[in-house]
Design an enzyme around this catalytic site. Structure first.
Site, PDB file in Angstrom:
ATOM      1  N   ASP A 338      -6.157   3.571  -3.659  1.00 59.29           N
ATOM      2  CA  ASP A 338      -5.325   4.728  -3.295  1.00 59.29           C
ATOM      3  C   ASP A 338      -3.896   4.321  -2.960  1.00 59.29           C
ATOM      4  O   ASP A 338      -3.621   3.169  -2.615  1.00 59.29           O
ATOM      5  CB  ASP A 338      -5.944   5.449  -2.084  1.00 59.29           C
ATOM      6  CG  ASP A 338      -6.074   4.534  -0.880  1.00 59.29           C
ATOM      7  OD1 ASP A 338      -6.533   3.381  -1.056  1.00 59.29           O
ATOM      8  OD2 ASP A 338      -5.712   4.945   0.237  1.00 59.29           O
ATOM      9  N   GLU A 339      -3.019   5.294  -3.055  1.00 60.42           N
ATOM     10  CA  GLU A 339      -1.629   5.201  -2.559  1.00 60.42           C
ATOM     11  C   GLU A 339      -0.937   3.889  -2.931  1.00 60.42           C
ATOM     12  O   GLU A 339      -0.273   3.284  -2.098  1.00 60.42           O
ATOM     13  CB  GLU A 339      -1.621   5.379  -1.028  1.00 60.42           C
ATOM     14  CG  GLU A 339      -2.169   6.721  -0.604  1.00 60.42           C
ATOM     15  CD  GLU A 339      -2.345   6.866   0.906  1.00 60.42           C
ATOM     16  OE1 GLU A 339      -2.046   7.939   1.420  1.00 60.42           O
ATOM     17  OE2 GLU A 339      -2.800   5.913   1.572  1.00 60.42           O
TER      18      GLU A 339
HETATM   19  C1  TNX Z   1      -4.636   8.926   3.292  1.00 54.65           C
HETATM   20  S1  TNX Z   1      -7.232   9.093   1.965  1.00 54.65           S
HETATM   21  C2  TNX Z   1      -5.152   7.659   3.064  1.00 54.65           C
HETATM   22  C3  TNX Z   1      -5.362   6.754   4.204  1.00 54.65           C
HETATM   23  C4  TNX Z   1      -4.919   7.368   5.491  1.00 54.65           C
HETATM   24  C5  TNX Z   1      -5.350   8.807   5.522  1.00 54.65           C
HETATM   25  C6  TNX Z   1      -5.103   9.491   6.810  1.00 54.65           C
HETATM   26  C7  TNX Z   1      -6.725   7.844   1.328  1.00 54.65           C
HETATM   27  C8  TNX Z   1      -7.458   7.418   0.157  1.00 54.65           C
HETATM   28  N1  TNX Z   1      -5.657   7.254   1.862  1.00 54.65           N
HETATM   29  O1  TNX Z   1      -4.681   5.549   3.976  1.00 54.65           O
HETATM   30  O2  TNX Z   1      -5.492   6.658   6.534  1.00 54.65           O
HETATM   31  O3  TNX Z   1      -4.677   9.489   4.499  1.00 54.65           O
HETATM   32  O4  TNX Z   1      -5.673  10.754   6.844  1.00 54.65           O
END
Ligand code: TNX
Length: 528
Positions: A338-339
């Protein structure tokens, strides 16, 4: 003389009997199994209007001699012993022992087409009989027995009886095979005991997966013998600058074992290529410029990336996946994904493809956050939908299965409302009704029931620091997500659930759970 005595005794006796009858009527509410507040709601409940009473001489029998069966029998006895004070012996038997017993038995074979977690509970005035085709099914059925007994059954000190269960038949099985929760032990670290309590909660609501988010920018929490600085350095802090911590391999194995005893599979996650600052800070060679980063204790996301072009990166990943897989029962390895804002998409795609191969070489099935659908997925890879419907669509187009964790519904780190002290709000406030009132099979256009393996409620811990805060965020929402995974959508309804949930207030209290008393629910406490 003789007659006179009798004539004095008779009225007394009549009075006595009348009193006994009257007394037993006081706590003898009409028995109605179908009115019991079981969460998740069972598929079928038929009431027969009487009671079974657990007594000091009630014995738990298991049909057969396998140690697995005996363990399950002991699990049930151990749950009920402290509050009842009864000895609740557990014995093997080859014949139905009949009156006054609880009988656990396996029937049929698990490959007979029956849902592997299905169970049937037949309660008569004389006996409780629980049958299933797998040990897991028996274990799920035991949770129903626990919930049918008075809430005080969960207390650790001895309580007054009577311990009655309404009679009838429950036939039950889950809608989805994957029902879980995630605990982020990277942003803040939690102890083995805390994770054990988390597992107890999952078991009580018939969940069967524990996803552990084991690494992130702020900390590396699992000992890797071939890369020791990951924990020695990378595990030494957490959000806010606290001391952090990590699980030794021995501790991790203990968690896996405890989960297994609760018929829960651990899903270990090493998030990559982003969310890797703790690793990048521990080993300079993992960085493209060969320089270790500083440890990080803030809460930004998306700034770190493993060096995609270096071979050592893949050696590192291979070692990590190998060591963790060796310690973890079950088929999964969660690769995060993710991200990855600091990784070019043209780097991200081949990276994810290669990591899937590494996981496969260690016999593991990959799970990844929905962004991994941008890469070519292996046939058995599972995509965890959290935010981007386009990614879910791409996954389905590739024939991949979806694990549903929609942030706006299932993220139990979101605040309930603006007054909630902990948690985040980027995906909105999630009151208990919002987190309950959705159907995985209709939420995302193009993603239907057959595309879905199940549901998972993630608990991220940027600002959640101890078990009391964990409990406050997960309760009561965890129970609702568990029901979404277990109970068919057509049998679920918020108004009816709300009433059932309210009755679990006394169960939360009996278990010493710090829960959010949502104003949407009328809570029944232990004293009521
Ligand atoms: C998004 S959900 C993220 C996390 C954060 C979260 C906080 C996701 C795959 N990545 O790194 O902790 O939001 O709600």
């Amino acid at each position: 003389m003789h007659y006179k005595q009798q004539s004095q005794i008779l009225p007394l006796l009549t009075l006595g009997i009348a009193l006994i009858i009257q007394m037993s009527c006081i706590n003898q509410e009409p028995s109605d199994l179908s009115a019991e507040s079981i969460i998740p709601k069972p598929v079928s409940v038929v009431s027969t209007g009487a009671y079974f009473t657990l007594r000091s001489n009630t014995t738990i029998y298991v049909m057969g001699e396998s140690s697995e069966l005996l363990n399950i029998g002991h699990y049930l006895a151990d749950r009920m012993r402290p509050s009842t004070g009864y000895s609740l012996n557990v014995k093997s038997t080859l014949d139905d022992p009949g009156k006054g017993s609880i009988l656990l038995s396996m029937e049929g074979t698990s490959d007979s087409g029956v849902n592997s977690e299905a169970y049937e509970l037949v309660i008569t005035g004389k006996q409780i009989r629980l049958t299933a085709v797998t040990y897991a099914g028996l274990f799920r059925g035991i949770q129903t027995i626990r919930q049918l007994l008075p809430a005080r059954i969960e207390m650790t000190e001895r309580q007054e009886g009577p311990w009655k269960i309404a009679t009838g038949t429950i036939s039950d099985y889950p809608e989805y095979s994957y029902r879980g929760a995630m605990l982020d032990i990277a942003r803040h670290f939690f102890s083995v005991d805390d994770v054990g309590r988390f597992i107890d909660f999952l078991a009580y609501y018939k969940m069967n997966r524990l996803h552990l988010h084991l690494s992130d920018d702020q900390g590396w929490r699992i000992e890797i013998k071939s890369w020791p600085d990951l924990t020695l350095h990378g595990g030494s802090t957490e959000v806010g600058g606290g001391p952090g911590g990590f699980f030794t391999q021995e501790e991790y194995r203990a968690i896996v074992d405890y989960a297994k005893e609760n018929f829960i599979t651990v899903v270990p996650e090493i998030d990559m290529p982003a969310h890797t600052n703790a690793a990048l800070s521990s080993y300079p060679e993992l960085n493209c410029d060969g320089r270790a980063t500083e440890l990080y204790t803030g809460t930004e996301v998306g700034f770190s990336s493993l060096c995609i072009s270096k071979e050592i990166t893949y050696k590192f990943i291979d070692d990590v996946i190998r060591e963790i897989s060796e310690m973890t029962a079950g088929p999964y390895f969660h690769i995060g994904g993710d991200e990855s804002h600091a990784t070019k998409l043209s780097d991200y795609i081949p990276f994810v493809e290669r990591v899937q191969e590494i996981a496969a070489s260690h016999g593991r099935q990959c799970i990844g956050w929905d962004e991994i659908a941008n890469a070519k997925l292996k046939a058995n890879s599972i995509v965890q939908y959290w935010a981007n419907p386009k990614n879910a669509e791409k996954a389905v187009a590739q024939g991949a299965k979806i694990l549903m964790s929609p942030a706006s519904r299932a993220y139990i780190d979101m605040k309930y409302d603006k007054t909630t002290k902990y948690g985040l709000q980027w995906a909105g406030f999630i009151e208990v009704d919002v987190s309950y009132n959705w159907d995985p099979a209709t939420l995302v256009p193009g993603v239907g029931k057959d595309d879905i393996v199940g549901v998972e409620a993630p608990l991220w811990t940027e600002n959640i620091t101890n078990i009391d805060e964990i409990e406050y965020m997960i309760f009561p929402r965890l129970a609702g997500i568990a029901e979404i995974g277990w109970t068919p959508a057509e049998s679920r309804n918020w108004e009816e659930y709300r009433t059932r949930l309210g009755k679990h207030g006394e169960r939360f209290e009996a278990m010493g759970i710090n829960y959010y008393k949502s104003p949407l629910v009328e809570w029944t406490g232990l004293d009521e």
